[in-house]
Scaffold this active site. Structure first.
Site, mmCIF file in Angstrom:
data_model
loop_
_atom_site.group_PDB
_atom_site.id
_atom_site.type_symbol
_atom_site.label_atom_id
_atom_site.label_comp_id
_atom_site.label_asym_id
_atom_site.label_seq_id
_atom_site.Cartn_x
_atom_site.Cartn_y
_atom_site.Cartn_z
ATOM 1 N N SER A 76 17.791 -2.042 -48.188
ATOM 2 C CA SER A 76 16.682 -2.276 -49.103
ATOM 3 C C SER A 76 16.746 -3.738 -49.525
ATOM 4 O O SER A 76 16.944 -4.626 -48.691
ATOM 5 C CB SER A 76 16.765 -1.329 -50.295
ATOM 6 O OG SER A 76 15.685 -1.546 -51.180
ATOM 7 N N SER A 77 16.612 -3.986 -50.795
ATOM 8 C CA SER A 77 16.653 -5.344 -51.329
ATOM 9 C C SER A 77 16.778 -5.260 -52.836
ATOM 10 O O SER A 77 16.329 -4.294 -53.454
ATOM 11 C CB SER A 77 15.360 -6.085 -50.970
ATOM 12 O OG SER A 77 15.265 -7.297 -51.700
ATOM 13 N N TYR A 90 6.486 -6.025 -50.825
ATOM 14 C CA TYR A 90 7.883 -5.987 -50.399
ATOM 15 C C TYR A 90 8.741 -5.246 -51.427
ATOM 16 O O TYR A 90 9.484 -4.320 -51.086
ATOM 17 C CB TYR A 90 8.389 -7.420 -50.190
ATOM 18 C CG TYR A 90 9.819 -7.514 -49.724
ATOM 19 C CD1 TYR A 90 10.151 -7.270 -48.397
ATOM 20 C CD2 TYR A 90 10.832 -7.861 -50.603
ATOM 21 C CE1 TYR A 90 11.469 -7.361 -47.957
ATOM 22 C CE2 TYR A 90 12.148 -7.966 -50.168
ATOM 23 C CZ TYR A 90 12.459 -7.712 -48.845
ATOM 24 O OH TYR A 90 13.751 -7.802 -48.414
ATOM 25 N N LYS A 94 10.564 -1.595 -50.935
ATOM 26 C CA LYS A 94 12.026 -1.558 -50.990
ATOM 27 C C LYS A 94 12.496 -0.598 -52.091
ATOM 28 O O LYS A 94 13.546 0.032 -51.963
ATOM 29 C CB LYS A 94 12.611 -2.958 -51.169
ATOM 30 C CG LYS A 94 12.406 -3.855 -49.951
ATOM 31 C CD LYS A 94 13.029 -3.254 -48.695
ATOM 32 C CE LYS A 94 12.955 -4.197 -47.515
ATOM 33 N NZ LYS A 94 13.569 -3.658 -46.303
#
Length: 170
Positions: A76-77, A90, A94
């Site tokens: 993920s982030s 984004y 995520k």
């Protein structure tokens, strides 16, 4: 293969199974890095960052289960855990990956499949987004660098080491 193409991804997994025989680990790390808050940015984030990960999991889970268990690792982030002012598609997708990881972990534990998520912050590597920013947008790069607690960005090797640990029986 083009991971946003469901048929290409399915074919890839069929060929991988033929070549490898068994699958014990899948590191799900697709990203179209959809940064534009428009139809295309959202579509790219959904098709690549989310649906490619979901489809790869659909293909991998039965293979890992048949092999006696193993590990799914979703990438993920940090953007999925905090607001990402300039990257709405984004960050939102995520966050969905983080949620999916929790669901997969509970669902797949009885099948001896561990599911974890790695949510990196800024990672610097040659040819990457932050390398480009360092060269072409140094003020923006320095701002981000100032937010890194260690005074440096992470490295791909650090993420890889964590993935290897999570994939292992340790």
């Amino acid at each position: 293969c083009d991971v946003s193409d469901a048929n290409a991804l399915k074919q890839y997994f069929c060929e991988a199974k033929d070549a490898l025989g068994e699958l014990h680990v899948l590191v799900n790390n697709p990203s179209g890095f959809g940064t534009d808050d428009d139809e295309e940015g959202w579509r790219k984030s959904i098709d690549v960052d989310l649906m490619a990960l979901v489809r790869a999991s659909w293909q991998a889970i039965p293979m890992i289960e048949a092999a006696g268990g193993g590990s799914l690792i979703h990438i993920s982030s940090i953007s999925g855990m905090t607001g990402a002012n300039s990257l709405p598609p984004y960050g939102a997708i995520k966050a969905a990956v983080i949620h999916l990881t929790s669901t997969h972990a509970a669902e797949l534990a009885p099948k001896n499949i561990r599911v974890n998520c790695i949510a990196p912050g800024s990672i610097l590597f040659d040819g990457g987004v932050w390398d480009d920013n360092k060269i072409n947008h140094p003020e923006f790069y320095e701002e981000e660098l100032a937010n890194c607690p260690f005074g440096r960005m992470g490295t791909p090797e650090e993420i890889a080491n964590l993935a290897v640990f999570l994939a292992s029986d340790a």
